[in-house]
Structures are given as structure tokens and as C-alpha cells.
Design an enzyme around this catalytic site. Structure first.
Site, PDB file in Angstrom:
ATOM      1  N   GLU C  80       0.837  -1.194   0.000  1.00 50.09           N
ATOM      2  CA  GLU C  80       0.000   0.000   0.000  1.00 50.09           C
ATOM      3  C   GLU C  80       0.872   1.243   0.000  1.00 50.09           C
ATOM      4  O   GLU C  80       0.406   2.332   0.289  1.00 50.09           O
ATOM      5  CB  GLU C  80      -1.026   0.005   1.132  1.00 50.09           C
ATOM      6  CG  GLU C  80      -0.497  -0.148   2.521  1.00 50.09           C
ATOM      7  CD  GLU C  80      -1.647  -0.209   3.519  1.00 50.09           C
ATOM      8  OE1 GLU C  80      -2.191   0.851   3.830  1.00 50.09           O
ATOM      9  OE2 GLU C  80      -2.004  -1.326   3.970  1.00 50.09           O
ATOM     10  N   CYS C 112      -3.442  -4.551   4.065  1.00 54.87           N
ATOM     11  CA  CYS C 112      -2.331  -5.355   4.570  1.00 54.87           C
ATOM     12  C   CYS C 112      -2.256  -6.769   3.993  1.00 54.87           C
ATOM     13  O   CYS C 112      -1.380  -7.532   4.358  1.00 54.87           O
ATOM     14  CB  CYS C 112      -2.383  -5.425   6.092  1.00 54.87           C
ATOM     15  SG  CYS C 112      -2.219  -3.809   6.861  1.00 54.87           S
ATOM     16  N   HIS C 234      -1.949 -12.095  10.687  1.00 57.37           N
ATOM     17  CA  HIS C 234      -1.569 -10.692  10.461  1.00 57.37           C
ATOM     18  C   HIS C 234      -1.354  -9.997  11.806  1.00 57.37           C
ATOM     19  O   HIS C 234      -2.096 -10.226  12.762  1.00 57.37           O
ATOM     20  CB  HIS C 234      -2.645  -9.967   9.650  1.00 57.37           C
ATOM     21  CG  HIS C 234      -2.387  -8.500   9.531  1.00 57.37           C
ATOM     22  ND1 HIS C 234      -1.197  -8.003   9.039  1.00 57.37           N
ATOM     23  CD2 HIS C 234      -3.139  -7.404   9.866  1.00 57.37           C
ATOM     24  CE1 HIS C 234      -1.234  -6.671   9.077  1.00 57.37           C
ATOM     25  NE2 HIS C 234      -2.391  -6.286   9.577  1.00 57.37           N
ATOM     26  N   LYS C 243      -4.473 -13.145  20.285  1.00 57.84           N
ATOM     27  CA  LYS C 243      -5.867 -13.439  20.629  1.00 57.84           C
ATOM     28  C   LYS C 243      -6.490 -14.373  19.581  1.00 57.84           C
ATOM     29  O   LYS C 243      -7.168 -15.358  19.933  1.00 57.84           O
ATOM     30  CB  LYS C 243      -6.656 -12.118  20.718  1.00 57.84           C
ATOM     31  CG  LYS C 243      -8.068 -12.283  21.229  1.00 57.84           C
ATOM     32  CD  LYS C 243      -8.765 -10.914  21.365  1.00 57.84           C
ATOM     33  CE  LYS C 243     -10.261 -11.095  21.561  1.00 57.84           C
ATOM     34  NZ  LYS C 243     -10.970  -9.811  21.461  1.00 57.84           N
TER      35      LYS C 243
END
Lengths: 382, 130, 348
Positions: C80, C112, C234, C243
Site C-alpha cells: 500500500e 495489509c 496478520h 488473541k
């Protein structure tokens, strides 16, 4: 071939000439030279200038100048060889007279550098644009790289290197045309703003506006113009690799040696015969390397010799009595011509307080780029 | 600064270190028709490995405008392991690690750009090997 | 089978400490480090951009694959922060590596996940028999506005993967992609910095796409978390991937190797795939690894790989990513950082 003499000289003040444009300063020097030779008409004109295009957005300088010195109609050509443009123009004038093609040739050099948008960029165009300048090289940077190797190989100290600009500033004190006619101290040199290691600002010749002009004529009629014509006894020129990285030895500038050998041979003299020399001290290391290539000192010894006073009044050979590029100033295209003017003044006994006693034979050396070109003239008083 | 057409034709040399090796041993990074050493016109194309040694260097403090964003920077003359000579900026290296004789490796970096809207110029720079 | 034959990662050698940025804005460094679970991030040098990063990563990939670059039939770069808005990065890279001119190349952008989609397309080409080798690259010099939360993580780096059918070091066992229109993060034309939806980037965006892609790819392959040696998700920060891993049943040990975010920050298109590159640096023959990317906007690509015996031959043919992150760092002040990232206005 006919013998050639300098019969008139003209110089502007070197410095920051904010009120004059490139035509003005050229015309001032050229008209002074014509007055000095007591002429108002010339047969031919050469203009030495490195970069009218980039400095002043003005090309076609020879015709511009012919127009502005009242000589429209004469053949005129601009000669470019980076920082040796001036002396290359002299060489052209020399051969034009020697060949018999013309009798009175005005050779002028000019650079109006303070008009530049980015002067560092302009000067770097004298290097290999695609393979040196593209990679960030600046002109101080190129000579700095020579200095780094020289200092390491020969044990030249930073203080000894500083002796070059200190000497040349001392010489310039008595030069009314010099940009910086004052002395500098070792402390000044060592504390100066960094430019390219090991160089500080005072190791570097300045940015200068200025012009210089000489009138050349066949020696056989030279006395019509002046009581003291100065004979151009020998001319030598040479080229070297355009990129510093292609120099086999980074402490040598082969073009200087070659141009000197040719000039000595043409003049029938040796380095020992030379009493004084105006050389291309664009950076402090340059005078040292050039003094060796000219045969004044052995390789690796000139730095210490200059620091020991061998290149000033009373020494082995007086180098840069005018103050050199460093203190007199370095208006690129004008420099080569201005060197011949200093030599002429010395040989005519008109150098005032910087007069070298008994000056009969002098040499000028002017080079372009990092040694891509070099021109040597040997001048003799008659 | 190089405009797009001038820039594009040098790409093989700057991006891939394409060089000419003349039969007298001289190596030229930009193209030449003739060797400056012996005058031979016979050569083969080689790609330099990018490994070399610093022959000399300086730290530039007063660059032209196009390099002001990387000021101050080091520039060096490098001899490659093949024997070619070239000039390159040194990047990603502390100035005190740059020495004559130090080993370097050439890498692909941005050199400069033509103002805010012109092309971006890429090429080789050197890193001192640790 | 088709899989990876060579891979490479590169991060610039410049970094800034999270505490340096926090100090600049009067924030409490330790609470930010604890919140984001990262302590520093990489910063591109003044002469680096996403393309020079991609070139170095791709060189390492070719070095590991030990193939003739001419045999690479396609190159895709996801970023990006492509240096040009109009003009391909891919063509510059293929000329720098001596790939082509007989090559298909395209620049990808998908926040991303542009890097993993470059890998996905490269993989698909080889699998379909279109070509012998294809390369997918993700690289970024991520943007984060001064004072914005993104500034603590947005960093620089990238990875490249060459896919082939012979001398494979890690076979692709399964893939799955999952995408919906979710505007959690965006950057409009000519804007220097992206904007984001704050906590909206969490559950409705990151977790929804990452967890769905992970669940489905594992179902398709009929594998459970304990079948994997390593997994990487990611890494917008250190907290989200941990998590996600925990929800999917991965242990901290399985997550550890891929969590380059702690020193690297979030390299956007280069984030999860550089974590995966760190896994390839240590993956043993027969071991499986999971890679799940996430791109705002939003979507996830999931890959399951299994290492072959050949992996040990290439691992040390180029620098490992953790070594690059730990060694030879140069730390910047905030002033240097804003100058390097051109966050201040220059007059030339």
C-alpha cells in the site's frame, strides 16, 4: 608556424559581481585588453566558458560577446573544457595565429557563477554525469578522495595540506583583482565548515564571477601593440579519463604530466628552468599533485615541500603568486586566461608588491574536471 | 537528476551491474566501443557480483540539491572483485566504519527523484560488510 | 506438488523505539508497549522505499531457490506504499533482478493482505501449469500519521516467495480466501496517511475475517491446531494475532516464532508473510505451518504449508529475519524519524 605573443591583457575584479551580467563582465575584460593593446578591431574571437547554459541560461556565448564588444562580423567560437575552458581557448587562439589564419585574436574567458540555481550541480556536470554525478559525487568530493589516498600513502598531515591555501591567501594580499585578498590562519582552515572530508571550506576554491581577456598577435609584429610583448614559448594539452575511478593511481593526474611534457618539449625548457607557475589549485590537494606532475617535486614530496616554503617567494619555484584559484577566485571559464594574465604581469614587471624579482620564464597550468583535461602554457619575457 | 529517457537506457548497468570485459582485461561499467587500455574492441558482457573494496572515500557535506535529503553522505571509489572500478554512495553504514580497504557489497537503492512529480531514480549503493 | 522453492525477507536496519514516539507525544510508553505488545518498529532508510525493500527480499528468495531468474514467469508485488501511484513497481523489480522481459507482472493493493494475494496468484499460476516459477512479494513502508495510534506500529519491511513444482521446500496443502466489504481502514487518493475506524477494526474486521479464513482452511484440510508446528496471523500489533491464535486453539509456543511484530512493528503488506518467513527459517521437514493474512476493507488469505526435506538446504542461504531484527540496528530519534519518513516539509 609563426611565434605568438601576448600583447594586451584585461581582467575584471573577481568576486560577487551582483550588478553585472555575463555579458557585462566579459565586455569589461575584453575592452580593457583591447585598450591595453591599443586596438579597436580584432580579427577573431574565442570565448572560454564552461556553462553559460546552466549558469545563465545563455548559450551561443561567442556571438553574444562579439556583439557586446562591438565586433559583430568577426569569426567567433566558444571553447568548453570544463574548468580548463579558458586555457583551451588560448590554445585555439595561439594556433590560429601560429597558422597564419589571423593576426589579432582576442581570447577571453568568463563565468558568471553566482547566477546559478544549484552551483554544485553545474560543476558536477564536468564529471561523468551518469556514473559519478548520478552517484552523488561533488567536485570537492572527487579531489577529497584523491587527498585521502595521498595523505594515507605519503603521510601528509592535515596541517601540511592546509599550508596550500594559507600560502595562496598570503600571495593574494597584494592582488587588487583577488576575491579574497587577506591572510588566513591554520586554525581558520582546520575549523572551517566541512565540505568533503578532509576538506573544509578553506581547502576549496570559491564560487566567483569574473572575466579575463588577452590579445594575441604574431611575435613579429607584437611591438606594434606593446613595449613588452610576452612570448608564448610552448603549449601542451592532454586529456585524462573522465571519471576519477578510472585513474590508475588516485594520487596522480596523468593529463597534467602529459600536457607539461608537451609544453616543455615545445618550449625547449625543463621544470628546473621555471621560476614561477600559476597552477590549478581548485582544492588544496590539487596544487600538491599538480606540482609533482609538472616536475617541480618528486611524487609524494610536494605537500611537505609547499609546507616548508618551497613554493613561495624565495623558495624553489613560486607557485600561484596571484593567490591562485583559492584566493584570487575561480570563475571557471576565466581562470585559464587569468593565469596567463598573472604570468604576463610578472614577466612584464607589472605585478606590483607581488612581483617576482627577475622573472623571465613562467608556466601556467589549468585543468578540467578531476583531470579529464589539462593545458600548460610556458611564457617568456623578451 | 535524470529524466526518464536518459535514466531508462542506463538500467542494465545500474540495476544489474552489466559491464563489458575487454580481452585486455579492462572492465567498463558504462558501455564503450573501445578499451582505453589497449584499443581492443573485443569484449564479453559480464554481470559484476557487487562485491568489492573501497579504494578511497569522502563524506560529502555540501551536496547538490538533488542529494540534500541524504546529506551528509559518503561516496567511495570501489574496485570490484572482478577488477572493475566504479563510484558509489555508501549507505546504511556508520561513517567510522568506512575505511580505505574495507569490503563492500552493492545493493539496490533509491538515488534521488525529480522533484515532487518527476521520476524516481534507482541505482546501486554500497554497504560496508561487517 | 506445488509450493515454495525459495523465500526471502528484508527489513531496513533503522528502528525507532515505541518509547521514543510515546515521549514525543507525552504518552505513557509502558502502557502503550503493554497494550500493543511491541517495543520497537523498523523505519526505512532515506534511500529506501517499498520497492527497494521488495528487491532485496526477492534477491534473497532467488538466492535460496538457486534458479535462473529468467525462468520466473510472473512477479506480483503487493503494497500500500508503491513508490508510484501510476507506474508499476513490478517492472522495476524484474529489471533489477534480471527477470523478464518475458514475464507477467502486476502491482497489488489490498491494504495489509496485498502480499499474501500476490503469493496466492503466483501459486495459482504454477499450480495451473501456466509457468514453471512465479513470485509473490509483499513489501511496505507503512504510513501512520504523527500522533495517531498507527504511528506506534506502522513500519517497513517485506518478503518474497517463489513458487514452483520442483525442489519444493514447503508444499501448499490448502488455501482459502475470505472477503467482505468492511470499511475499517482506508486511504484516499493523494492522502499521506490512512484513516481507520478505531475499535471497528477489531471484531467486525480483523477477527471476523481472520477467524473465518482460519476455520475454513483447517476444515478443508481436515487439520486441527495441534497438527501445526507454527501459526502466524496478520500482526497490526502484538495483541490481535495472539488473541486470534488462542481462539483457534494455538499455544503460545506455536505462535512465538512468527510474532516478529514485537521488534518489526506492522509492515502492512509485509506483516504476516514476514512472520511466515521467520517460521520457514526454522521449520523442520514434515512440519506444518499456517499463514493467515488480513487486509482491511476487508479480507483474509489462509495458507497451509508442509515442509519437505529440502527446506534445510535453503534456510541458511540468506539472512534469517529474526537475526536481521536483532542485529546491527541503528535507532533513530523522533526528529530523525520524521525526516527519514518525510513527515516534515522540505523545500527541495
Amino acid at each position: 608556424m609563426r611565434e605568438v605573443a601576448i600583447v594586451g591583457i584585461g581582467l575584471t575584479k573577481f568576486g560577487e559581481l551582483w550588478d553585472q551580467n555575463v555579458r557585462d563582465i566579459f565586455a569589461e575584460a575584453a575592452l580593457k585588453a583591447m585598450e591595453d593593446a591599443k586596438i579597436n578591431k580584432i580579427d577573431s574571437l574565442y570565448v572560454g566558458a564552461m556553462s553559460g547554459g546552466l549558469y545563465n541560461y545563455q548559450e551561443h556565448l561567442a556571438s553574444v560577446m562579439a556583439d557586446y564588444i562591438g565586433q559583430v562580423g568577426v569569426p567567433a567560437a566558444r571553447v568548453e573544457s570544463a574548468c580548463s575552458s579558458g586555457s583551451q581557448a588560448v590554445r585555439m587562439g595561439y594556433y590560429e595565429i601560429a597558422s597564419g589564419a589571423s593576426d589579432i585574436v582576442l581570447v577571453g574567458g568568463v563565468e558568471k557563477m553566482w547566477d546559478a540555481d544549484d552551483g554544485t550541480f553545474v560543476l558536477a556536470t564536468a564529471a561523468d554525469q551518469e556514473y559519478e554525478a548520478y552517484n552523488g559525487v561533488t567536485f570537492p568530493g572527487l579531489y577529497a578522495m584523491m587527498a585521502q589516498v595521498y595523505m594515507q600513502r605519503y603521510g601528509l598531515t592535515r596541517e601540511e595540506l592546509a599550508a596550500v591555501p594559507i600560502k595562496n591567501h598570503k600571495h593574494a594580499v597584494h592582488n587588487p583583482y583577488a576575491q579574497y585578498p587577506f591572510e588566513i590562519t591554520l586554525k581558520d582552515v582546520l575549523k572551517a565548515t566541512k565540505v568533503a572530508d578532509p576538506f573544509g571550506l578553506l581547502d576549496c576554491s570559491p564560487i566567483t564571477d569574473g572575466a579575463a581577456a588577452i590579445i594575441l598577435a604574431p611575435l613579429e609584429i607584437a611591438h606594434k601593440f606593446t613595449d613588452k610583448p610576452i612570448k608564448i614559448k610552448g603549449v601542451g594539452a592532454a586529456t585524462g579519463p573522465i571519471a576519477l575511478h578510472d585513474h590508475k593511481d588516485l594520487t596522480r593526474i596523468d593529463a597534467v604530466r602529459l600536457s607539461a611534457e608537451r609544453a616543455y618539449k615545445a618550449a625547449g625548457v625543463t621544470p628546473k628552468d621555471i621560476q614561477f607557475a600559476e597552477v590549478h589549485d581548485c582544492f588544496s590537494i590539487a596544487e600538491i599533485i599538480v606540482a609533482e606532475e609538472l616536475g617541480f617535486f618528486e611524487y609524494g614530496t610536494a605537500g611537505k615541500a609547499i609546507a616548508n616554503g618551497e613554493a613561495t617567494y624565495g623558495g624553489k619555484v613560486v607557485i600561484n603568486p596571484s593567490g591562485g584559484l583559492k584566493a584570487k577566485g575561480h570563475p571557471v571559464g576565466a581562470t585559464g586566461v587569468a593565469q596567463l594574465i598573472e604570468a604576463t604581469l610578472q614577466l612584464q614587471g607589472r605585478a606590483g608588491k607581488r612581483q617576482i624579482e627577475g622573472a623571465r620564464l613562467g608556466l601556467t597550468q589549468n585543468m578540467g574536471g578531476s583531470g579529464g583535461s589539462s593545458v600548460v602554457h610556458i611564457l617568456e619575457a623578451l | 537528476m535524470a529524466n526518464s529517457q536518459r535514466y531508462t537506457r542506463e538500467i542494465p548497468h545500474r540495476f544489474r551491474l552489466e559491464a563489458q570485459k575487454f580481452d585486455d582485461g579492462f572492465i567498463s561499467l558504462p558501455n564503450r566501443y573501445i578499451s582505453p587500455i589497449s584499443g581492443t574492441r573485443n569484449f564479453e558482457k559480464i554481470n559484476l557480483s557487487g562485491k568489492g573494496t573501497i579504494l578511497s572515500f569522502t563524506i560529502v557535506h555540501t551536496p547538490s540539491d538533488q542529494f540534500k535529503l541524504v546529506n551528509p553522505y559518503a561516496v567511495a571509489i570501489i574496485e570490484t572483485e572482478e577488477g572493475a572500478r566504479l563510484t558509489a554512495m555508501i549507505t546504511d553504514t556508520a561513517f567510522e566504519d568506512i575505511k580505505i580497504g574495507a569490503k563492500v557489497e552493492l545493493i539496490f537503492r533509491k538515488m534521488m527523484q525529480e522533484g515532487l512529480s518527476g521520476i524516481i531514480n534507482y541505482g546501486y549503493k554500497a554497504i560496508v560488510c561487517k | 506438488m506445488v509450493g515454495i522453492v525459495g523465500y526471502g525477507s528484508y527489513v531496513p536496519r533503522y528502528s525507532i523505539k515505541i518509547s521514543t514516539i510515546a515521549d514525543q507525544w507525552g504518552d505513557d510508553a509502558s502502557s502503550i508497549e503493554n497494550g500493543l505488545l511491541l517495543t520497537e518498529k523498523t523505519v526505512p532508510g532515506r534511500d529506501e522505499d517499498s520497492l527497494t525493500i521488495a528487491v532485496q527480499a526477492a534477491k534473497y528468495a532467488v538466492q535460496r531457490a538457486q534458479i535462473d531468474p529468467q525462468k520466473i514467469g510472473a512477479v506480483y508485488i503487493g503494497s500500500e506504499s508503491h513508490p508510484y501511484v501510476v507506474k508499476p513497481s513490478g517492472t522495476i523489480l524484474v529489471d533489477a533482478l534480471g527477470i523478464g522481459p518475458n514475464v507477467h507482472t502486476a502491482d497489488f493493493e489490498f491494504a495489509c493482505k496485498a502480499g499474501s494475494e500476490a503469493m496466492f496468484v503466483a501459486y495459482s499460476h504454477v499450480k495451473s501449469g501456466n509457468m514453471e516459477y512465479a513470485m509473490g512479494i509483499g513489501a511496505d513502508t507503512s504510513q501512520g500519521a504523527p500522533g495517531d495510534a498507527l504511528e506506534f506500529a506502522a513500519s517497513a519491511g517485506g518478503s518474497a516467495f517463489i513458487f514452483g513444482a520442483e525442489n519444493v521446500i514447503a508444499n501448499v496443502i490448502e488455501t482459502h480466501s475470505f472477503a467482505t466489504d468492511t470499511a475499517d481502514f482506508w486511504r484516499r487518493e493523494a492522502q499521506m496517511y490512512p484513516r481507520h475506524g478505531g475499535r471497528f477494526t477489531g471484531d467486525p474486521a480483523y477477527f471476523k475475517h481472520v477467524l473465518n479464513a482460519t476455520r475454513i482452511v483447517m476444515e478443508k484440510a481436515n487439520l486441527k491446531a495441534s497438527d501445526f508446528a507454527h501459526a502466524v496471523f496478520h500482526m497490526p500489533n502484538g495483541r490481535f494475532p495472539r488473541k486470534a491464535g488462542k481462539i483457534m486453539g494455538f499455544t503460545p509456543e506455536q505462535m512465538q516464532q512468527g510474532l516478529v511484530v514485537s521488534l518489526m512493528g506492522n509492515t502492512y503488506s509485509g506483516s504476516s508473510i514476514t512472520g511466515f518467513s521467520a517460521i520457514l527459517d526454522v521449520l523442520k521437514p514434515g512440519e506444518k505451518a499456517l499463514l493467515v493474512s488480513f487486509g482491511s476493507g476487508a479480507g483474509s488469505d489462509a495458507f497451509i504449508f508442509e515442509a519437505t526435506d529440502k527446506i534445510v538446504d535453503v534456510q541458511n542461504k540468506a539472512p534469517h529475519i529474526w537475526e536481521q531484527l536483532k542485529n546491527n540496528r541503528m535507532y533513530l530519534t523522533y526528529g530523525q524519524y520524521v525526516a527519514y519518513r518525510k513527515k516534515i516539509q522540505f523545500n527541495y
